[in-house]
Design a protein around this motif. Structure first.
Motif, short mmCIF file in Angstrom:
data_model
loop_
_atom_site.label_atom_id
_atom_site.label_comp_id
_atom_site.label_asym_id
_atom_site.label_seq_id
_atom_site.Cartn_x
_atom_site.Cartn_y
_atom_site.Cartn_z
N MET A 61 1.29 -10.82 3.75
CA MET A 61 1.80 -9.57 4.28
C MET A 61 1.05 -8.37 3.72
O MET A 61 0.58 -8.38 2.58
N THR A 62 0.98 -7.33 4.54
CA THR A 62 0.55 -6.01 4.08
C THR A 62 1.68 -5.05 4.37
O THR A 62 2.07 -4.86 5.53
N ILE A 63 2.24 -4.46 3.33
CA ILE A 63 3.40 -3.57 3.44
C ILE A 63 2.94 -2.16 3.12
O ILE A 63 2.38 -1.90 2.05
N VAL A 64 3.16 -1.25 4.07
CA VAL A 64 2.60 0.10 3.97
C VAL A 64 3.74 1.12 4.03
O VAL A 64 4.60 1.04 4.93
N LYS A 102 -2.55 5.60 5.39
CA LYS A 102 -1.89 4.29 5.22
C LYS A 102 -1.91 3.49 6.51
O LYS A 102 -2.26 2.29 6.52
N THR A 103 -1.51 4.14 7.60
CA THR A 103 -1.45 3.42 8.88
C THR A 103 -2.84 2.99 9.32
O THR A 103 -3.04 1.86 9.78
N ALA A 104 -3.81 3.89 9.20
CA ALA A 104 -5.18 3.54 9.59
C ALA A 104 -5.68 2.37 8.76
O ALA A 104 -6.33 1.44 9.28
N VAL A 105 -5.41 2.37 7.47
CA VAL A 105 -5.82 1.27 6.61
C VAL A 105 -5.17 -0.04 7.06
O VAL A 105 -5.82 -1.08 7.13
N ALA A 106 -3.88 0.02 7.38
CA ALA A 106 -3.17 -1.19 7.81
C ALA A 106 -3.76 -1.76 9.09
O ALA A 106 -3.97 -2.97 9.22
N LEU A 107 -4.05 -0.90 10.06
CA LEU A 107 -4.59 -1.37 11.34
C LEU A 107 -6.01 -1.89 11.18
O LEU A 107 -6.39 -2.91 11.78
N VAL A 118 0.87 -1.18 0.00
CA VAL A 118 0.00 0.00 0.00
C VAL A 118 0.91 1.22 0.00
O VAL A 118 1.53 1.56 1.00
N GLN A 119 1.00 1.86 -1.15
CA GLN A 119 1.81 3.06 -1.32
C GLN A 119 0.91 4.28 -1.24
O GLN A 119 -0.13 4.34 -1.89
#
Length: 769
Positions: A567-570, A216-221, A208-209
């Protein structure tokens, strides 16, 4: 089924207040019932067998987690409502609640449920069977406002959307709120592009770029919470790991997942992924960059092989009056046999030792007249005598020693000759940076190692393996304690003078060893607890935030934690500040998954006002003219400003900087203000700005004002930012322009740039105060 419309004379706000009040009553009932069940488990009578006690602990942990999730739903329990064209009404909230009195009808739908997805994705052009979306704005347990969006294409007003945002009024209210020093969840205002990423399949590597403020962080959490909800059977066993760049960042995001009802996720920095070590030694960025290179993996491997030695000259011993010769040919044969096993060093040592003893036994047998004159049992007797000889054991241990990762790296960095021999692929000037004297016995363990050492230690641990001695020693020590305690219990029973001598005593039936064995009970731990304590634990899914900052060696450490590559890479390569960090995602991922990864882009900047974003975009163009900045969706009407000051005023006693900070703090009221400074100025700037009012924790983000080095602000956000001496920020690092871009994009309301030196060229459009 909820009542779709207000009763006669009841306004929509009054209707929603009544309904949400009823939901909180049901929530309270669930809490009381769960608390009662937990109390019953903890205080109920349990047969004291290991199995029964373990089952009790497991049940207690389950009810504890459930109670924590129910308590976490207190704030914003219900935040939305969907009215379907069919007349069905769905209330959306943090968790699901059913009406147990009426056939378990849904009263509140978990935001992660498939049926709740239209709340985030339905539009007037594609209403997904919905007629209206209502957003409930709450304060405490009270609904204070409702915002309706009509999704019926027949409504001309609904057909026209200027921003393309869903729940725009609620979104703008959320992003404009004063910051608290803790990141809040966005569960009520997730946008369509974010929802698509959150709900994507867990398999494979998803990158996720997104630029600053895109969520980005909110999406990852929220993705972590969604995956645990949707794939709980699999992920509950293996767990989810969230990796952040530093402890300050992890404290900042620490409340998000609990607020979403998930308490079993492990949060860690890369430096915290080696259990038992909290690395606190400092080192310069150049040395850390050398340690982070991919070439260091080969250096560590060569250091391990170097410890599998051949004797320089034959070793002559006498065992049971027989001459024994340990020469290069014998040791090389044993070493080759051990290496062919491809086992880690400490585990392969058993093969080396077994083969060496076999060859030595044959040597002695040959001396005694040849193997043809001795039977297999005779040769085996010779081998056992050799195995029991202390001198033979000492020499074989020296040739193939049992090693810890700390011993391996400590010895390597302390020996210039060996370092130059083993690390030849590293340029000489960089090898010199790796040298450091061996730590004395009085140096605490944590102060012997830096953050950049942790991936090297993990690499060494993987190559060395475990010979089982540490686990056996711990188990034996624990058993000894149990036996001593059990013996004390039996001694007390034997001291009872009134006991009838004709009756059996406790010691007549069981001894201390047997009693200790019966008393041993495995303590139940959650998946997160067990995973955090186990270096070899493999997770069901790993999320890496600010991933562009990881070095090549840190990526090797992370990839070992998730062999499934789920994995989810942000991150954002334009914000890479670490000189060991990434320039492209392909560079990061190719060694591990080649081209088998998917890229998603976040394009909307919710955090940064357009006035500040315009200045930051100039810096982004200086980093790479080909990069496209995210689009800001809001404006505050307050342009950022440049505040020139006289040289020396920053550290002076005239309080110039403190006055500027006080002005910004006053402008944002209850919000948070950050003073971002070059790393070399942190101590003096804290004194100049905070003085005696400095909090005990200098990085306490809940304080009204915090002074941070620019590098520590990554991933954070503040209402107002005062950036000090941007020219020095540029000069501090080869990636100083990236650091400057990060600093400029932390503010949600106001930005002031304080400078005595000339402003860097990309900041020339700043308005002079």
């Amino acid at each position: 089924m909820p009542t779709p419309e207000p009763a006669t004379g009841e306004t929509p706000l009054e209707h929603e207040r009544a309904y949400v009040a009823m939901l909180y009553e049901r929530l309270d009932e669930r809490r009381r019932d769960t608390a009662r069940r937990l109390a019953d488990v903890l205080h109920g009578e349990t047969v004291g067998t290991p199995q029964a006690l373990t089952e009790r602990d497991a049940a207690a942990a389950m009810y504890t987690d459930r109670l924590a999730a129910l308590r976490a739903a207190e704030h914003g329990l219900a935040f939305g409502r969907l009215d379907a064209e069919s007349g069905e009404v769905r209330y959306i909230g943090r968790l699901g609640l059913l009406d147990e009195d009426h056939d378990y009808e849904p009263l509140l739908m978990d935001w992660r449920a498939p049926a709740a997805q239209p709340f985030y994705t339905a539009t007037a052009a594609n209403p997904e069977g919905m007629r209206r979306r209502r957003h409930l704005r709450t304060r405490g347990r009270n609904v204070v406002a409702v915002d309706d969006e009509v999704l019926d294409l027949a409504d001309a007003a609904a057909r026209v959307s200027g921003s393309g945002l869903t729940s725009e009024a609620a979104l703008m209210a959320a992003v404009s709120e004063a910051r608290t020093g803790r990141m809040g969840d966005i569960v009520a205002t997730i946008q369509a592009e974010q929802d698509r990423i959150i709900r994507s399949k867990p398999s494979g590597v998803l990158v996720v770029q997104g630029g600053p403020g895109t969520g980005k962080t909110a999406v990852a959490l929220h993705r972590a919470a969604y995956l645990l909800y949707t794939h709980r059977d699999r992920l509950a066993r293996r767990g989810v790991l969230v990796i952040g760049p530093n402890p300050t960042f992890l404290r900042y995001i620490g409340q998000v997942l609990p607020s979403l009802g998930e308490t079993s996720v492990v949060l860690a920095t890369p430096a915290e992924l080696f259990p038992g070590l909290h690395a606190r030694r400092s080192e310069d960025a150049r040395t850390a960059e050398v340690k982070g290179r991919a070439d260091m993996a080969a250096v560590v491997a060569a250091a391990v092989r170097d410890r599998q030695q051949l004797p320089r000259r034959p070793i002559e011993l006498v065992v049971e009056r027989q001459d024994v010769r340990i020469d290069r040919d014998l040791v090389n044969a044993a070493r080759s046999r051990a290496r062919r096993s491809r086992k880690p060093h400490n585990e392969a040592k058993r093969i080396f030792r077994t083969e060496a003893l076999r060859l030595l036994a044959q040597q002695v047998a040959q001396t005694l007249g040849g193997r043809n004159l001795l039977g297999k049992l005779d040769v085996e007797d010779i081998r056992e005598e050799l195995a029991e000889d202390a001198a033979v054991a000492r020499e074989l241990d020296a040739l193939w020693p049992t090693l810890t990762p700390e011993q391996l790296l400590g010895d390597l960095f302390a020996d210039r000759r060996k370092l130059n021999s083993i690390a030849r692929r590293i340029p000489a000037e960089d090898r010199a940076l790796l040298e450091r004297p061996a730590a004395g016995a009085d140096v605490p363990h944590d102060l012997r190692w830096t953050h950049a050492d942790v991936p090297l230690l993990d690499e060494a641990a993987e190559l060395l393996g475990d010979d089982g001695s540490a686990a056996r020693a711990a188990e034996q020590a624990a058993l000894r304690e149990e036996i001593e305690y059990a013996q004390g219990v039996l001694d007390v029973l034997d001291l009872e003078e009134d006991l009838d001598p004709e009756l059996l005593r406790a010691t007549d039936i069981v001894d201390a060893d047997r009693l200790a064995e019966r008393m041993q009970v495995r303590t139940y731990e959650s998946t997160a607890d067990r995973a955090a304590a186990d270096r070899e634990w493999t997770y069901g899914h790993v999320i890496v935030d600010e991933a562009q900052e990881l070095s090549a060696m840190a990526w090797r450490l992370v990839m070992r934690r998730v062999p499934s590559r789920s994995m989810t890479i942000v991150g954002d390569v334009a914000q890479t500040g670490d000189i060991a960090g990434a320039s492209t995602w392909s560079e990061v991922l190719s060694p591990f998954v080649q081209n088998r990864w998917k890229l998603e882009q976040l394009t909307v900047n919710y955090r940064t006002p357009a006035e500040i974003a315009d200045v930051a975009d100039d810096v982004l163009a200086a980093i790479d003219p080909g990069l496209t900045p995210p689009t800001s969706v809001r404006s505050t009407g307050v342009p950022p400003r440049a505040v020139p000051i006289a040289p020396g005023s920053l550290e002076g006693s005239d309080g110039v900087l403190a006055g500027i900070v006080a002005e910004e703090r006053g402008a944002v009221g209850e919000g948070r203000t950050a003073v971002l400074v070059p790393a070399a100025r942190v101590a003096t700037m804290r004194e100049a700005v905070l003085g005696d009012a400095a909090p005990e924790d200098p990085e306490d983000l809940e304080a009204p004002v915090v002074v941070l080095p620019v590098g520590a602000s990554k991933g954070l956000e503040f209402d107002a930012v005062v950036l000090v001496e941007p020219a020095e920020v540029l000069a501090e690092s080869p990636r100083g322009m990236n650091d400057l871009y990060v600093a400029l994009t932390r503010a949600t309301q106001r930005l002031s740039v304080v400078h005595a030196a000339d402003l860097p060229e990309p900041l020339k459009r700043l308005r002079r105060a």
